[in-house]
Design a protein around this motif. Structure first.
Motif, PDB file in Angstrom:
ATOM      1  N   PHE A  22       0.839  -1.333  -0.037  1.00  0.00           N
ATOM      2  CA  PHE A  22      -0.158  -0.038   0.011  1.00  0.00           C
ATOM      3  C   PHE A  22       0.918   1.290  -0.093  1.00  0.00           C
ATOM      4  O   PHE A  22       0.686   2.079  -0.833  1.00  0.00           O
ATOM      5  CB  PHE A  22      -0.878  -0.010   1.188  1.00  0.00           C
ATOM      6  CG  PHE A  22      -2.221  -0.998   0.890  1.00  0.00           C
ATOM      7  CD1 PHE A  22      -2.998  -0.463  -0.041  1.00  0.00           C
ATOM      8  CD2 PHE A  22      -2.413  -1.805   1.911  1.00  0.00           C
ATOM      9  CE1 PHE A  22      -4.168  -1.346  -0.147  1.00  0.00           C
ATOM     10  CE2 PHE A  22      -3.855  -2.638   1.617  1.00  0.00           C
ATOM     11  CZ  PHE A  22      -4.493  -2.329   0.595  1.00  0.00           C
ATOM     12  N   HIS A  23       1.928   1.269   0.830  1.00  0.00           N
ATOM     13  CA  HIS A  23       3.101   2.513   0.942  1.00  0.00           C
ATOM     14  C   HIS A  23       3.562   2.826  -0.550  1.00  0.00           C
ATOM     15  O   HIS A  23       4.070   3.928  -0.749  1.00  0.00           O
ATOM     16  CB  HIS A  23       3.846   2.495   2.155  1.00  0.00           C
ATOM     17  CG  HIS A  23       3.144   2.578   3.163  1.00  0.00           C
ATOM     18  ND1 HIS A  23       3.073   4.057   4.014  1.00  0.00           N
ATOM     19  CD2 HIS A  23       2.417   1.886   4.411  1.00  0.00           C
ATOM     20  CE1 HIS A  23       2.531   3.811   5.138  1.00  0.00           C
ATOM     21  NE2 HIS A  23       2.126   2.947   5.114  1.00  0.00           N
ATOM     22  N   ALA A  24       3.721   1.597  -1.222  1.00  0.00           N
ATOM     23  CA  ALA A  24       4.550   1.695  -2.543  1.00  0.00           C
ATOM     24  C   ALA A  24       3.526   2.350  -3.706  1.00  0.00           C
ATOM     25  O   ALA A  24       4.032   2.864  -4.767  1.00  0.00           O
ATOM     26  CB  ALA A  24       5.007   0.095  -3.029  1.00  0.00           C
ATOM     27  N   LEU A  25       2.290   2.325  -3.466  1.00  0.00           N
ATOM     28  CA  LEU A  25       1.343   2.642  -4.543  1.00  0.00           C
ATOM     29  C   LEU A  25       1.506   4.052  -4.980  1.00  0.00           C
ATOM     30  O   LEU A  25       1.612   4.363  -6.180  1.00  0.00           O
ATOM     31  CB  LEU A  25      -0.149   2.564  -3.921  1.00  0.00           C
ATOM     32  CG  LEU A  25      -0.503   1.146  -4.053  1.00  0.00           C
ATOM     33  CD1 LEU A  25      -2.086   0.822  -3.372  1.00  0.00           C
ATOM     34  CD2 LEU A  25      -0.471   0.365  -5.591  1.00  0.00           C
ATOM     35  N   PRO A  26       1.563   5.166  -4.071  1.00  0.00           N
ATOM     36  CA  PRO A  26       1.789   6.497  -4.528  1.00  0.00           C
ATOM     37  C   PRO A  26       3.086   6.958  -5.415  1.00  0.00           C
ATOM     38  O   PRO A  26       2.706   7.588  -6.539  1.00  0.00           O
ATOM     39  CB  PRO A  26       1.771   7.512  -3.296  1.00  0.00           C
ATOM     40  CG  PRO A  26       1.273   6.852  -2.180  1.00  0.00           C
ATOM     41  CD  PRO A  26       1.597   4.936  -2.570  1.00  0.00           C
ATOM     42  N   GLY A  76      -9.682   0.909 -15.672  1.00  0.00           N
ATOM     43  CA  GLY A  76      -8.912   2.130 -15.874  1.00  0.00           C
ATOM     44  C   GLY A  76      -7.563   2.041 -15.285  1.00  0.00           C
ATOM     45  O   GLY A  76      -6.776   1.180 -15.988  1.00  0.00           O
ATOM     46  N   GLY A  77      -7.431   3.005 -14.277  1.00  0.00           N
ATOM     47  CA  GLY A  77      -5.804   2.944 -13.707  1.00  0.00           C
ATOM     48  C   GLY A  77      -5.687   1.819 -12.759  1.00  0.00           C
ATOM     49  O   GLY A  77      -4.727   1.862 -12.010  1.00  0.00           O
ATOM     50  N   GLY A  78      -6.648   0.634 -12.737  1.00  0.00           N
ATOM     51  CA  GLY A  78      -6.432  -0.230 -12.050  1.00  0.00           C
ATOM     52  C   GLY A  78      -7.377  -0.101 -10.455  1.00  0.00           C
ATOM     53  O   GLY A  78      -6.967  -0.935  -9.534  1.00  0.00           O
ATOM     54  N   PHE A  79      -8.297   0.485 -10.792  1.00  0.00           N
ATOM     55  CA  PHE A  79      -9.401   0.695  -9.426  1.00  0.00           C
ATOM     56  C   PHE A  79     -10.729   0.290  -9.993  1.00  0.00           C
ATOM     57  O   PHE A  79     -11.156   0.587 -10.672  1.00  0.00           O
ATOM     58  CB  PHE A  79      -9.390   2.188  -9.039  1.00  0.00           C
ATOM     59  CG  PHE A  79      -7.786   2.768  -8.799  1.00  0.00           C
ATOM     60  CD1 PHE A  79      -7.345   2.556  -7.547  1.00  0.00           C
ATOM     61  CD2 PHE A  79      -7.165   3.575  -9.732  1.00  0.00           C
ATOM     62  CE1 PHE A  79      -6.329   2.791  -7.265  1.00  0.00           C
ATOM     63  CE2 PHE A  79      -5.991   4.018  -9.343  1.00  0.00           C
ATOM     64  CZ  PHE A  79      -5.492   3.787  -8.337  1.00  0.00           C
ATOM     65  N   PRO A  80     -11.239  -0.231  -8.752  1.00  0.00           N
ATOM     66  CA  PRO A  80     -10.784  -0.683  -7.448  1.00  0.00           C
ATOM     67  C   PRO A  80      -9.880  -1.935  -7.262  1.00  0.00           C
ATOM     68  O   PRO A  80      -9.720  -2.469  -6.196  1.00  0.00           O
ATOM     69  CB  PRO A  80     -12.009  -1.077  -6.595  1.00  0.00           C
ATOM     70  CG  PRO A  80     -13.106  -1.673  -7.714  1.00  0.00           C
ATOM     71  CD  PRO A  80     -12.646  -0.801  -8.987  1.00  0.00           C
ATOM     72  N   GLY A  81      -9.680  -2.600  -8.588  1.00  0.00           N
ATOM     73  CA  GLY A  81      -8.906  -4.081  -8.438  1.00  0.00           C
ATOM     74  C   GLY A  81      -7.498  -4.069  -7.686  1.00  0.00           C
ATOM     75  O   GLY A  81      -7.337  -5.046  -7.003  1.00  0.00           O
ATOM     76  N   ILE A  82      -6.646  -3.088  -8.013  1.00  0.00           N
ATOM     77  CA  ILE A  82      -5.280  -3.322  -7.510  1.00  0.00           C
ATOM     78  C   ILE A  82      -5.417  -3.193  -5.993  1.00  0.00           C
ATOM     79  O   ILE A  82      -4.816  -4.047  -5.190  1.00  0.00           O
ATOM     80  CB  ILE A  82      -4.270  -2.102  -8.256  1.00  0.00           C
ATOM     81  CG1 ILE A  82      -4.064  -2.586  -9.553  1.00  0.00           C
ATOM     82  CG2 ILE A  82      -3.070  -2.121  -7.322  1.00  0.00           C
ATOM     83  CD1 ILE A  82      -3.208  -3.791  -9.763  1.00  0.00           C
ATOM     84  N   PRO A  83      -6.092  -2.171  -5.313  1.00  0.00           N
ATOM     85  CA  PRO A  83      -6.082  -2.058  -3.683  1.00  0.00           C
ATOM     86  C   PRO A  83      -6.795  -3.323  -3.281  1.00  0.00           C
ATOM     87  O   PRO A  83      -6.223  -3.868  -2.309  1.00  0.00           O
ATOM     88  CB  PRO A  83      -6.806  -0.813  -3.574  1.00  0.00           C
ATOM     89  CG  PRO A  83      -6.482  -0.073  -4.593  1.00  0.00           C
ATOM     90  CD  PRO A  83      -6.663  -0.785  -5.964  1.00  0.00           C
ATOM     91  N   ASP A 107      -0.398  -3.222 -15.317  1.00  0.00           N
ATOM     92  CA  ASP A 107       0.171  -4.441 -15.351  1.00  0.00           C
ATOM     93  C   ASP A 107       1.704  -4.419 -14.796  1.00  0.00           C
ATOM     94  O   ASP A 107       2.028  -4.914 -14.041  1.00  0.00           O
ATOM     95  CB  ASP A 107       0.456  -4.962 -16.885  1.00  0.00           C
ATOM     96  CG  ASP A 107       1.063  -6.365 -16.828  1.00  0.00           C
ATOM     97  OD1 ASP A 107       0.817  -7.324 -15.986  1.00  0.00           O
ATOM     98  OD2 ASP A 107       1.600  -6.997 -17.914  1.00  0.00           O
ATOM     99  N   ALA A 108       2.307  -3.178 -15.166  1.00  0.00           N
ATOM    100  CA  ALA A 108       3.781  -2.829 -14.688  1.00  0.00           C
ATOM    101  C   ALA A 108       3.630  -2.578 -13.028  1.00  0.00           C
ATOM    102  O   ALA A 108       4.375  -3.062 -12.226  1.00  0.00           O
ATOM    103  CB  ALA A 108       4.488  -1.715 -15.501  1.00  0.00           C
ATOM    104  N   ILE A 109       2.607  -1.914 -12.858  1.00  0.00           N
ATOM    105  CA  ILE A 109       2.277  -1.683 -11.287  1.00  0.00           C
ATOM    106  C   ILE A 109       2.203  -2.972 -10.456  1.00  0.00           C
ATOM    107  O   ILE A 109       2.669  -3.054  -9.304  1.00  0.00           O
ATOM    108  CB  ILE A 109       1.265  -0.605 -10.987  1.00  0.00           C
ATOM    109  CG1 ILE A 109       1.892   0.648 -11.384  1.00  0.00           C
ATOM    110  CG2 ILE A 109       0.660  -0.709  -9.577  1.00  0.00           C
ATOM    111  CD1 ILE A 109       0.524   1.874 -11.935  1.00  0.00           C
ATOM    112  N   SER A 110       1.322  -3.809 -10.942  1.00  0.00           N
ATOM    113  CA  SER A 110       0.749  -5.184 -10.456  1.00  0.00           C
ATOM    114  C   SER A 110       2.134  -5.834 -10.270  1.00  0.00           C
ATOM    115  O   SER A 110       2.417  -6.581  -9.182  1.00  0.00           O
ATOM    116  CB  SER A 110       0.058  -5.808 -11.367  1.00  0.00           C
ATOM    117  OG  SER A 110      -0.424  -7.126 -10.787  1.00  0.00           O
ATOM    118  N   LEU A 111       3.254  -5.977 -11.400  1.00  0.00           N
ATOM    119  CA  LEU A 111       4.216  -6.678 -11.194  1.00  0.00           C
ATOM    120  C   LEU A 111       5.273  -6.025 -10.238  1.00  0.00           C
ATOM    121  O   LEU A 111       5.939  -6.687  -9.490  1.00  0.00           O
ATOM    122  CB  LEU A 111       4.971  -6.799 -12.567  1.00  0.00           C
ATOM    123  CG  LEU A 111       4.087  -7.594 -13.510  1.00  0.00           C
ATOM    124  CD1 LEU A 111       5.129  -7.358 -15.081  1.00  0.00           C
ATOM    125  CD2 LEU A 111       4.454  -9.118 -13.167  1.00  0.00           C
ATOM    126  N   ALA A 112       5.383  -4.772 -10.199  1.00  0.00           N
ATOM    127  CA  ALA A 112       6.339  -4.074  -9.337  1.00  0.00           C
ATOM    128  C   ALA A 112       5.841  -4.407  -7.656  1.00  0.00           C
ATOM    129  O   ALA A 112       6.715  -4.209  -6.880  1.00  0.00           O
ATOM    130  CB  ALA A 112       6.068  -2.563  -9.724  1.00  0.00           C
TER     131      ALA A 112
END
Length: 205
Positions: A22-26, A76-83, A107-112
């Motif tokens: 969560f802290h890595a998201l911003p 879209g930008g991964g919401f609400p899925g990624i959180p 996809d890159a954010i998910s991998l990171a």
């Protein structure tokens, strides 16, 4: 409380890994948002509150079982899925959108983040086939359109949770063939942003 404080307050069972994710998201979103317009640039100042915490509001009502399958329609930008994928690592998430360049970033954010439970698919919602326990969405379309997506032949979905705002009485009346509930978020989180925000639940099966 800061946005991160609110996350940990409402979801006290987070592991150290989840807190780290969560802290890595911003930082991850700021980096990609400079290249691709994933979210409104002015929203980056309130990113945790308006995107991460807002997405997690669904989890105030949705309590999935391990092994459940979820589809995020119009991610879209991964919401609400990624959180939600961070919060529920034992649930499989399919994030679907018709805009390929945004999905490349998601996809890159998910991998990171090291998320093992996320699949990205470049497709229109009406092209998806399969069986899912739940559909998720954030302000993508009217409820009548979303329920139409969810009840198409070759797609079996048990229920829908979507994030909406404003007066929803007309939209809810349009889907009166399905049992539904509207949960207000005002008072759940200490922020004016949530005063008009709601979680809508629709039961299909």
């Amino acid at each position: 409380m800061t946005g991160f404080d609110l996350i940990e307050h409402h979801f006290p069972a987070l592991s150290d890994l989840q807190k780290k994710q969560f802290h890595a998201l911003p930082e991850l979103y700021a980096e990609w948002n400079a290249q691709i317009n994933l979210i409104s640039r002015k929203d980056m100042e309130h990113f945790v509150e308006r995107h991460v915490l807002h997405s997690l509001a669904i989890a105030l009502h949705w309590k999935p079982k391990p092994g459940n399958r979820a589809i995020d329609i119009g991610t879209g930008g991964g919401f609400p899925g990624i959180p939600l994928a961070i919060l529920y690592p034992d649930v499989s998430f399919l994030l679907v959108d018709s805009i390929g360049k945004k999905l490349k970033a998601v996809d890159a954010i998910s991998l990171a983040l090291g998320l093992k439970n996320v699949e990205i698919r470049h497709a229109r919602a009406e092209e998806i086939r399969g069986k899912f326990d739940v559909a998720l969405s954030r302000a993508v379309a009217r409820l009548s359109v979303l329920t139409g997506y969810c009840t198409r032949p070759r797609l079996k979905i048990s229920e829908l949770y979507c994030l909406k705002g404003g007066d929803l009485r007309e939209e809810v009346e349009e889907i009166d063939e399905f049992p539904s509930m509207v949960y207000a978020l005002s008072g759940k989180f200490e922020s004016e942003f949530f005063e008009t925000k709601k979680v809508v639940y629709v039961k299909f099966i």
